[in-house]
Design a protein around this motif. Structure first.
Motif, PDB file in Angstrom:
ATOM      1  N   GLU A 113      53.929  56.748  65.155  1.00  0.00           N
ATOM      2  CA  GLU A 113      53.398  55.564  65.814  1.00  0.00           C
ATOM      3  C   GLU A 113      51.899  55.732  66.058  1.00  0.00           C
ATOM      4  O   GLU A 113      51.419  56.827  66.333  1.00  0.00           O
ATOM      5  CB  GLU A 113      54.125  55.372  67.148  1.00  0.00           C
ATOM      6  CG  GLU A 113      53.728  54.138  67.930  1.00  0.00           C
ATOM      7  CD  GLU A 113      54.542  54.016  69.205  1.00  0.00           C
ATOM      8  OE1 GLU A 113      53.944  53.720  70.250  1.00  0.00           O
ATOM      9  OE2 GLU A 113      55.782  54.226  69.152  1.00  0.00           O
ATOM     10  N   LEU A 115      48.223  53.573  67.772  1.00  0.00           N
ATOM     11  CA  LEU A 115      47.614  52.481  68.527  1.00  0.00           C
ATOM     12  C   LEU A 115      46.182  52.347  68.038  1.00  0.00           C
ATOM     13  O   LEU A 115      45.442  53.333  67.980  1.00  0.00           O
ATOM     14  CB  LEU A 115      47.630  52.786  70.022  1.00  0.00           C
ATOM     15  CG  LEU A 115      47.051  51.711  70.954  1.00  0.00           C
ATOM     16  CD1 LEU A 115      47.944  50.471  70.949  1.00  0.00           C
ATOM     17  CD2 LEU A 115      46.914  52.252  72.379  1.00  0.00           C
ATOM     18  N   THR A 145      54.605  51.057  64.431  1.00  0.00           N
ATOM     19  CA  THR A 145      55.493  52.189  64.209  1.00  0.00           C
ATOM     20  C   THR A 145      55.918  52.222  62.751  1.00  0.00           C
ATOM     21  O   THR A 145      55.862  51.203  62.058  1.00  0.00           O
ATOM     22  CB  THR A 145      56.756  52.104  65.094  1.00  0.00           C
ATOM     23  OG1 THR A 145      57.596  51.051  64.615  1.00  0.00           O
ATOM     24  CG2 THR A 145      56.386  51.841  66.550  1.00  0.00           C
ATOM     25  N   TYR A 149      57.797  48.040  63.643  1.00  0.00           N
ATOM     26  CA  TYR A 149      57.597  47.311  64.889  1.00  0.00           C
ATOM     27  C   TYR A 149      56.094  47.250  65.156  1.00  0.00           C
ATOM     28  O   TYR A 149      55.402  48.274  65.116  1.00  0.00           O
ATOM     29  CB  TYR A 149      58.305  48.009  66.054  1.00  0.00           C
ATOM     30  CG  TYR A 149      58.159  47.278  67.376  1.00  0.00           C
ATOM     31  CD1 TYR A 149      59.004  46.230  67.713  1.00  0.00           C
ATOM     32  CD2 TYR A 149      57.170  47.641  68.287  1.00  0.00           C
ATOM     33  CE1 TYR A 149      58.878  45.563  68.922  1.00  0.00           C
ATOM     34  CE2 TYR A 149      57.026  46.980  69.493  1.00  0.00           C
ATOM     35  CZ  TYR A 149      57.882  45.940  69.809  1.00  0.00           C
ATOM     36  OH  TYR A 149      57.740  45.276  71.002  1.00  0.00           O
ATOM     37  N   TRP A 151      53.014  45.449  67.764  1.00  0.00           N
ATOM     38  CA  TRP A 151      52.722  44.690  68.981  1.00  0.00           C
ATOM     39  C   TRP A 151      51.210  44.524  69.130  1.00  0.00           C
ATOM     40  O   TRP A 151      50.431  45.381  68.720  1.00  0.00           O
ATOM     41  CB  TRP A 151      53.325  45.367  70.210  1.00  0.00           C
ATOM     42  CG  TRP A 151      52.643  46.617  70.658  1.00  0.00           C
ATOM     43  CD1 TRP A 151      51.711  46.779  71.651  1.00  0.00           C
ATOM     44  CD2 TRP A 151      52.863  47.948  70.137  1.00  0.00           C
ATOM     45  NE1 TRP A 151      51.329  48.094  71.780  1.00  0.00           N
ATOM     46  CE2 TRP A 151      52.026  48.828  70.867  1.00  0.00           C
ATOM     47  CE3 TRP A 151      53.686  48.467  69.123  1.00  0.00           C
ATOM     48  CZ2 TRP A 151      51.990  50.192  70.615  1.00  0.00           C
ATOM     49  CZ3 TRP A 151      53.633  49.830  68.867  1.00  0.00           C
ATOM     50  CH2 TRP A 151      52.806  50.674  69.609  1.00  0.00           C
ATOM     51  N   GLU A 153      47.951  43.551  71.609  1.00  0.00           N
ATOM     52  CA  GLU A 153      47.404  43.376  72.959  1.00  0.00           C
ATOM     53  C   GLU A 153      46.343  42.282  72.966  1.00  0.00           C
ATOM     54  O   GLU A 153      46.332  41.420  73.831  1.00  0.00           O
ATOM     55  CB  GLU A 153      46.802  44.690  73.458  1.00  0.00           C
ATOM     56  CG  GLU A 153      46.296  44.612  74.881  1.00  0.00           C
ATOM     57  CD  GLU A 153      45.848  45.965  75.407  1.00  0.00           C
ATOM     58  OE1 GLU A 153      45.501  46.037  76.598  1.00  0.00           O
ATOM     59  OE2 GLU A 153      45.850  46.941  74.628  1.00  0.00           O
ATOM     60  N   TYR A 175      54.934  40.503  69.774  1.00  0.00           N
ATOM     61  CA  TYR A 175      55.450  41.589  68.955  1.00  0.00           C
ATOM     62  C   TYR A 175      56.129  41.015  67.715  1.00  0.00           C
ATOM     63  O   TYR A 175      56.495  39.836  67.661  1.00  0.00           O
ATOM     64  CB  TYR A 175      56.460  42.435  69.740  1.00  0.00           C
ATOM     65  CG  TYR A 175      57.801  41.761  69.927  1.00  0.00           C
ATOM     66  CD1 TYR A 175      58.826  41.911  68.996  1.00  0.00           C
ATOM     67  CD2 TYR A 175      58.039  40.944  71.039  1.00  0.00           C
ATOM     68  CE1 TYR A 175      60.049  41.277  69.151  1.00  0.00           C
ATOM     69  CE2 TYR A 175      59.255  40.310  71.202  1.00  0.00           C
ATOM     70  CZ  TYR A 175      60.256  40.473  70.263  1.00  0.00           C
ATOM     71  OH  TYR A 175      61.453  39.837  70.407  1.00  0.00           O
ATOM     72  N   GLU A 193      55.703  45.231  79.820  1.00  0.00           N
ATOM     73  CA  GLU A 193      56.070  45.821  78.531  1.00  0.00           C
ATOM     74  C   GLU A 193      54.850  46.358  77.798  1.00  0.00           C
ATOM     75  O   GLU A 193      54.904  47.438  77.188  1.00  0.00           O
ATOM     76  CB  GLU A 193      56.790  44.779  77.668  1.00  0.00           C
ATOM     77  CG  GLU A 193      58.196  44.461  78.159  1.00  0.00           C
ATOM     78  CD  GLU A 193      58.816  43.279  77.439  1.00  0.00           C
ATOM     79  OE1 GLU A 193      60.047  43.286  77.254  1.00  0.00           O
ATOM     80  OE2 GLU A 193      58.072  42.335  77.061  1.00  0.00           O
ATOM     81  N   GLU A 196      53.771  49.558  79.512  1.00  0.00           N
ATOM     82  CA  GLU A 196      54.641  50.676  79.158  1.00  0.00           C
ATOM     83  C   GLU A 196      54.283  51.240  77.787  1.00  0.00           C
ATOM     84  O   GLU A 196      54.250  52.461  77.599  1.00  0.00           O
ATOM     85  CB  GLU A 196      56.096  50.218  79.172  1.00  0.00           C
ATOM     86  CG  GLU A 196      57.088  51.334  78.865  1.00  0.00           C
ATOM     87  CD  GLU A 196      58.528  50.870  78.915  1.00  0.00           C
ATOM     88  OE1 GLU A 196      59.419  51.673  78.595  1.00  0.00           O
ATOM     89  OE2 GLU A 196      58.764  49.696  79.260  1.00  0.00           O
ATOM     90  N   ARG A 197      54.016  50.364  76.831  1.00  0.00           N
ATOM     91  CA  ARG A 197      53.616  50.804  75.497  1.00  0.00           C
ATOM     92  C   ARG A 197      52.318  51.600  75.553  1.00  0.00           C
ATOM     93  O   ARG A 197      52.191  52.687  74.991  1.00  0.00           O
ATOM     94  CB  ARG A 197      53.438  49.602  74.574  1.00  0.00           C
ATOM     95  CG  ARG A 197      54.711  49.049  73.996  1.00  0.00           C
ATOM     96  CD  ARG A 197      55.218  49.954  72.874  1.00  0.00           C
ATOM     97  NE  ARG A 197      56.452  49.460  72.307  1.00  0.00           N
ATOM     98  CZ  ARG A 197      57.091  50.063  71.314  1.00  0.00           C
ATOM     99  NH1 ARG A 197      56.613  51.167  70.786  1.00  0.00           N
ATOM    100  NH2 ARG A 197      58.216  49.574  70.837  1.00  0.00           N
ATOM    101  N   ASN A 198      51.327  51.056  76.260  1.00  0.00           N
ATOM    102  CA  ASN A 198      50.005  51.683  76.290  1.00  0.00           C
ATOM    103  C   ASN A 198      49.986  52.965  77.113  1.00  0.00           C
ATOM    104  O   ASN A 198      49.183  53.868  76.848  1.00  0.00           O
ATOM    105  CB  ASN A 198      48.972  50.708  76.833  1.00  0.00           C
ATOM    106  CG  ASN A 198      48.696  49.556  75.888  1.00  0.00           C
ATOM    107  OD1 ASN A 198      48.912  49.675  74.688  1.00  0.00           O
ATOM    108  ND2 ASN A 198      48.237  48.433  76.414  1.00  0.00           N
ATOM    109  N   GLU A 200      51.969  55.326  77.114  1.00  0.00           N
ATOM    110  CA  GLU A 200      52.360  56.488  76.311  1.00  0.00           C
ATOM    111  C   GLU A 200      51.160  57.153  75.651  1.00  0.00           C
ATOM    112  O   GLU A 200      51.250  58.278  75.168  1.00  0.00           O
ATOM    113  CB  GLU A 200      53.379  56.052  75.260  1.00  0.00           C
ATOM    114  CG  GLU A 200      54.667  55.493  75.856  1.00  0.00           C
ATOM    115  CD  GLU A 200      55.605  54.946  74.804  1.00  0.00           C
ATOM    116  OE1 GLU A 200      55.245  55.011  73.613  1.00  0.00           O
ATOM    117  OE2 GLU A 200      56.701  54.466  75.165  1.00  0.00           O
TER     118      GLU A 200
END
Length: 236
Positions: A113, A115, A145, A149, A151, A153, A175, A193, A196-198, A200
């Motif tokens: 994954e 970003l 990913t 998947y 998403w 921002e 997404y 949501e 939570e993604r960011n 990580e």
């Protein structure tokens, strides 16, 4: 790393002001640099895998970057786009660069994954490809990913399924998930949501204090322009 890097490209010479330089040929131009990492991060080229030992390691067309279960990397492209790579990831960097304003980049995400914060593209190309889909970017902050998947921002990303040819444009806080039959499921994300993604990737932002290098661009007419390039200290 105390070594600075310069590039030779058609009609363009790039040099680091005030310190020594490594010169690359026209046919051997870096596409990006590993600006920050934590062990273990490996680099594969022509079947040979080596561990990255110092920040500022250049990435060339066809290089494969690998992170293990404890490793991550922060990669900066020549147009200042940034990619954060999570543990247990593998990606291939491909592309072409004529100068800072004319680049083409394609990331082959084989595992894991990432970003990304992609600079405004204009006529430039930036794509993230998996085995089943391609995401085309025009300046945005988004994640992807290897199992299709995506998403977003900020900005927009166009996701295309290789199997069905279906395309979906994802906007801010949305997404998309490519299904086994080639269809694309899409929807909106809540602020929670997204957070939570960011979150990580938060470890990659901790204690990131860049060193600023002054980079001089000189064309064949002797005209000069100076830009700042941020190179991040590494923490092992």
């Amino acid at each position: 790393m105390n070594k600075a890097i310069a590039y030779i490209v058609p009609l363009l010479v790039i040099g680091i002001i005030g310190i020594g330089a490594t010169i690359y040929s026209v046919d051997d131009r870096p596409l990006a640099f590993v600006q920050k990492f934590k062990p273990s991060v490996g680099l594969e080229n022509n079947g040979t895998i080596t561990d990255i030992q110092e920040r500022g390691r250049p990435l060339f067309d066809g290089d494969t970057l690998r992170t293990d279960q404890n490793g991550f990397a922060l990669v900066q492209f020549m147009d200042k786009s940034m990619a954060k790579i999570k543990p247990d990831s593998r990606l291939i960097v491909r592309g072409d660069i004529e100068d800072k304003q004319n680049t083409s980049t394609r990331i082959g995400l084989e595992l894991g994954e990432i970003l990304l914060n992609v600079s405004e593209r204009g006529a430039q190309n930036f794509e993230v490809a998996t085995n089943s889909s391609v995401a085309s970017v025009k300046g945005t902050s988004f994640g992807a990913t290897h199992d299709d998947y995506f998403w977003v921002e900020e900005g927009e990303v166009e996701v295309t399924s290789n199997k069905s040819g279906e395309s979906v444009t994802l906007g801010e806080k949305s997404y998309g998930q490519v299904q086994e039959d080639g269809s694309i499921e899409s929807g909106e994300l809540t602020d929670e949501e997204l957070e939570e993604r960011n979150s990580e990737y938060a470890e990659m932002d901790e204690k990131v204090e860049p060193t600023i290098y002054k980079v001089r661009f000189t064309n064949e007419d002797g005209e000069e322009r100076v830009i700042d390039v941020k190179v991040f200290e590494n923490e092992n």
